[in-house]
Design a protein around this motif. Sequence first.
Motif, PDB file in Angstrom:
ATOM      1  N   GLU A  43       0.977  -1.363   0.055  1.00 52.85           N
ATOM      2  CA  GLU A  43      -0.107   0.050  -0.125  1.00 52.85           C
ATOM      3  C   GLU A  43       0.872   1.217   0.055  1.00 52.85           C
ATOM      4  N   ARG A  44       2.132   1.202   0.588  1.00 54.77           N
ATOM      5  CA  ARG A  44       2.864   2.538   0.608  1.00 54.77           C
ATOM      6  C   ARG A  44       3.302   2.872  -0.613  1.00 54.77           C
ATOM      7  N   ARG A  45       3.704   1.546  -1.517  1.00 52.40           N
ATOM      8  CA  ARG A  45       3.943   1.657  -3.025  1.00 52.40           C
ATOM      9  C   ARG A  45       2.762   2.336  -3.863  1.00 52.40           C
ATOM     10  N   GLY A  46       1.768   2.322  -3.318  1.00 47.62           N
ATOM     11  CA  GLY A  46       0.660   2.972  -4.249  1.00 47.62           C
ATOM     12  C   GLY A  46      -0.500   2.046  -4.605  1.00 47.62           C
ATOM     13  N   PHE A  47      -0.246   0.485  -4.142  1.00 47.15           N
ATOM     14  CA  PHE A  47      -1.642  -0.363  -4.334  1.00 47.15           C
ATOM     15  C   PHE A  47      -2.584  -0.002  -3.334  1.00 47.15           C
ATOM     16  N   THR A  48      -3.734  -0.410  -3.871  1.00 46.71           N
ATOM     17  CA  THR A  48      -4.888  -0.339  -2.816  1.00 46.71           C
ATOM     18  C   THR A  48      -5.445  -1.699  -2.624  1.00 46.71           C
ATOM     19  N   LEU A  49      -5.161  -2.154  -1.345  1.00 48.65           N
ATOM     20  CA  LEU A  49      -5.521  -3.553  -1.030  1.00 48.65           C
ATOM     21  C   LEU A  49      -6.748  -3.830  -0.481  1.00 48.65           C
ATOM     22  N   SER A  50      -7.539  -4.755  -1.029  1.00 50.44           N
ATOM     23  CA  SER A  50      -8.961  -5.019  -0.163  1.00 50.44           C
ATOM     24  C   SER A  50      -9.167  -6.542  -0.107  1.00 50.44           C
ATOM     25  N   PRO A  51      -9.761  -6.969   0.648  1.00 48.45           N
ATOM     26  CA  PRO A  51     -10.193  -8.473   1.084  1.00 48.45           C
ATOM     27  C   PRO A  51     -10.615  -9.140  -0.270  1.00 48.45           C
ATOM     28  N   ALA A  52     -10.077 -10.337  -0.243  1.00 49.13           N
ATOM     29  CA  ALA A  52     -10.441 -11.235  -1.605  1.00 49.13           C
ATOM     30  C   ALA A  52     -11.893 -11.495  -1.294  1.00 49.13           C
ATOM     31  N   GLN A  53     -12.701 -11.212  -2.401  1.00 46.76           N
ATOM     32  CA  GLN A  53     -14.283 -11.550  -2.444  1.00 46.76           C
ATOM     33  C   GLN A  53     -14.543 -13.197  -2.364  1.00 46.76           C
ATOM     34  N   ASP A  54     -13.672 -13.866  -2.928  1.00 48.26           N
ATOM     35  CA  ASP A  54     -13.664 -15.276  -2.782  1.00 48.26           C
ATOM     36  C   ASP A  54     -12.244 -15.770  -2.614  1.00 48.26           C
ATOM     37  N   PRO A  55     -11.958 -17.050  -1.880  1.00 46.96           N
ATOM     38  CA  PRO A  55     -10.536 -17.668  -2.281  1.00 46.96           C
ATOM     39  C   PRO A  55     -10.275 -17.612  -3.532  1.00 46.96           C
ATOM     40  N   LEU A  56      -8.895 -17.277  -3.824  1.00 46.93           N
ATOM     41  CA  LEU A  56      -8.359 -17.111  -4.995  1.00 46.93           C
ATOM     42  C   LEU A  56      -8.004 -18.409  -5.890  1.00 46.93           C
ATOM     43  N   GLY A  57      -8.849 -19.048  -6.793  1.00 45.71           N
ATOM     44  CA  GLY A  57      -8.107 -19.822  -7.530  1.00 45.71           C
ATOM     45  C   GLY A  57      -8.236 -21.329  -7.025  1.00 45.71           C
ATOM     46  N   GLY A  58      -7.863 -22.214  -7.803  1.00 45.32           N
ATOM     47  CA  GLY A  58      -7.721 -23.549  -7.509  1.00 45.32           C
ATOM     48  C   GLY A  58      -6.984 -24.436  -8.185  1.00 45.32           C
ATOM     49  N   ALA A  59      -5.746 -24.829  -7.661  1.00 43.47           N
ATOM     50  CA  ALA A  59      -4.888 -25.681  -8.612  1.00 43.47           C
ATOM     51  C   ALA A  59      -4.840 -26.974  -8.377  1.00 43.47           C
ATOM     52  N   GLN A  60      -4.316 -27.803  -9.407  1.00 40.73           N
ATOM     53  CA  GLN A  60      -4.110 -29.318  -9.232  1.00 40.73           C
ATOM     54  C   GLN A  60      -2.893 -29.486 -10.191  1.00 40.73           C
ATOM     55  N   VAL A  61      -2.021 -30.382  -9.909  1.00 37.55           N
ATOM     56  CA  VAL A  61      -0.631 -30.714 -10.456  1.00 37.55           C
ATOM     57  C   VAL A  61      -0.080 -31.925 -10.130  1.00 37.55           C
ATOM     58  N   ILE A  62       0.622 -32.581 -11.057  1.00 39.66           N
ATOM     59  CA  ILE A  62       1.002 -33.844 -10.974  1.00 39.66           C
ATOM     60  C   ILE A  62       2.613 -33.726 -11.630  1.00 39.66           C
ATOM     61  N   ARG A  63       3.598 -34.089 -10.698  1.00 37.01           N
ATOM     62  CA  ARG A  63       5.002 -34.093 -11.313  1.00 37.01           C
ATOM     63  C   ARG A  63       5.734 -35.400 -11.512  1.00 37.01           C
ATOM     64  N   ILE A  64       6.169 -35.571 -12.702  1.00 38.21           N
ATOM     65  CA  ILE A  64       6.818 -36.937 -12.835  1.00 38.21           C
ATOM     66  C   ILE A  64       8.181 -36.791 -12.589  1.00 38.21           C
ATOM     67  N   ASP A  65       8.598 -37.947 -11.728  1.00 43.50           N
ATOM     68  CA  ASP A  65      10.135 -38.115 -11.227  1.00 43.50           C
ATOM     69  C   ASP A  65      10.265 -39.398 -12.001  1.00 43.50           C
TER      70      ASP A  65
END
Length: 530
Positions: free
Chosen positions: A487-509
């Motif tokens: 916010e000091r740098r000029g961004f205006t932060l507000s609470p997220a209206q909903d949890p942000l996003g939803g990820a799924q990932v698989i990595r092959i070893d």
Amino acid sequence: MRNFEKPTRSVAVSRNTMAATSHPSATLAALQIMEAGGNAMDAAIAACAVQCVVEPGSTGIGGDCFVLYAANGSDKVIAYNGSGRTPAALTAGWFEERGLTAVPRQSPAAVTIPGAIDAWTRLHADHGRLPFGDVLAPAIRFAEEGYAITPRVHRDWSIEENVLAADPTAARIFLTGGRAPAIGEVHRQPELAETLKRIAVGGRAAFYEGPIAQDMVSYLNSLGGLHTMEDFANARGEYVDPVTTDFRGYTIHECPPNGQGIIALLILNILSRFEAKGDPQSPDRLHVEIEATRLAYAARDAWIADPDKADVPVAELLSDALADRLAAMIDLERALIDLPPFEMPLHRDTVYISVVDRDRNAVSFINSIFDSFGTGLVAPRSGVILHNRGQSFSLKPGHPNRVAPSKRPLHTIIPGMVTRNGRVEMPFGVMGGYYQALGHAHLISKVLDYGMDMQEAIDLPRVMPTSDGTKVEAESTIDSATKAELERRGFTLSPAQDPLGGAQVIRIDWDNGTLTGASESRKDGIALGV
């Protein structure tokens, strides 16, 4: 190494198969399909079909689908664009005559021809192994016999009660006494069960040419829609060449426009101009990610459209010159003020599925009805929820994404895939509409730049720049000192209206011959393997 005193979960690890989805029943269905002899494509379609039932606010057969697929561990990634087009009779003039400056959500004009079933049947025919009826059997069982409501599904469902109440069929099927079903309550969708049975037997034609299509067309026409049976019969997705960029020695693959996957690559190209050091959630790092996203999204809103109907500058968007120019605009002392306006509507819901099988076939699969419960309109006999993807169109004269006949809108849903040294490395995706391109870049950077395990990267607090100047949505778990500094740098932060996003990932070893999976803690789902 994970801190085991923190309230999170470990990555899933297995030898043979792995599935990661946002719902436990879908993950289990995918594993059961592979145990029954199916491959990763069979499993991904089965999981998606289950989610179309048990997560009806997030996805449905009346939506669209995009897929990336790497066969037998190869780095030869193919892409399928399963997004639908507008009715052939719909023009920008239709909106002008009604004085509309944006596409209304609960309107037949927001309904493009659904592309999901065309995509499922084509991909299954080309890459699946089990009979299609076997693949849809778990979803049919849930729709017919019932499924228990999970916590995140209940939360999202409850938010849409007023939308569902406005449509008679939606209210009848999805509201119990005028309310969303409670956690643990059993819900059934008998009309959808019969529809899925018809598709299991008749395939693509059962959805696009018979009584199911007639049900959708008749209902949309009764509301003033311009859809025809010919529009449905002519609906076709297509195989397309992925777009790629190199990031820290890995190749990142995305579907090309009309999707926004290329914007995830642009964000990564900008981030590659900055050294990754120190705390991955420091004010400096979040500042760079926020500004890279704001700049890339401005480019998206100006240029991304249906390449069949508009000139989309793919080479320019992926060029070093553009990444250099945009990166040079980022000043860590202050937020940028002068950016082009955003136009992208916000929405919450989609499902993303990651699957890898014994043969190391890797599927990155995403399916969406855009907003939660789409338009909120439900075809009365088939039980198909109709999506509102047409809201992604612009109505501005001259805009490349302006609505037009038989045109595909800009799409937010994007599957991702990572390859390296001639082999597939990681099918991944991040749901969440407007957030998705940032989500892809954020996840990849945290894993490849900072060496975090995938679950740790997914669990990190998230921020998202909005379409309103320097405003940024921030999850409550963002450190208070970090918020103050941004916010000091000029961004205006507000609470997220909903949890942000939803990820799924698989990595092959490849060295150990094992699979590692992670699933979004903000959703109900899980990654599991055998």
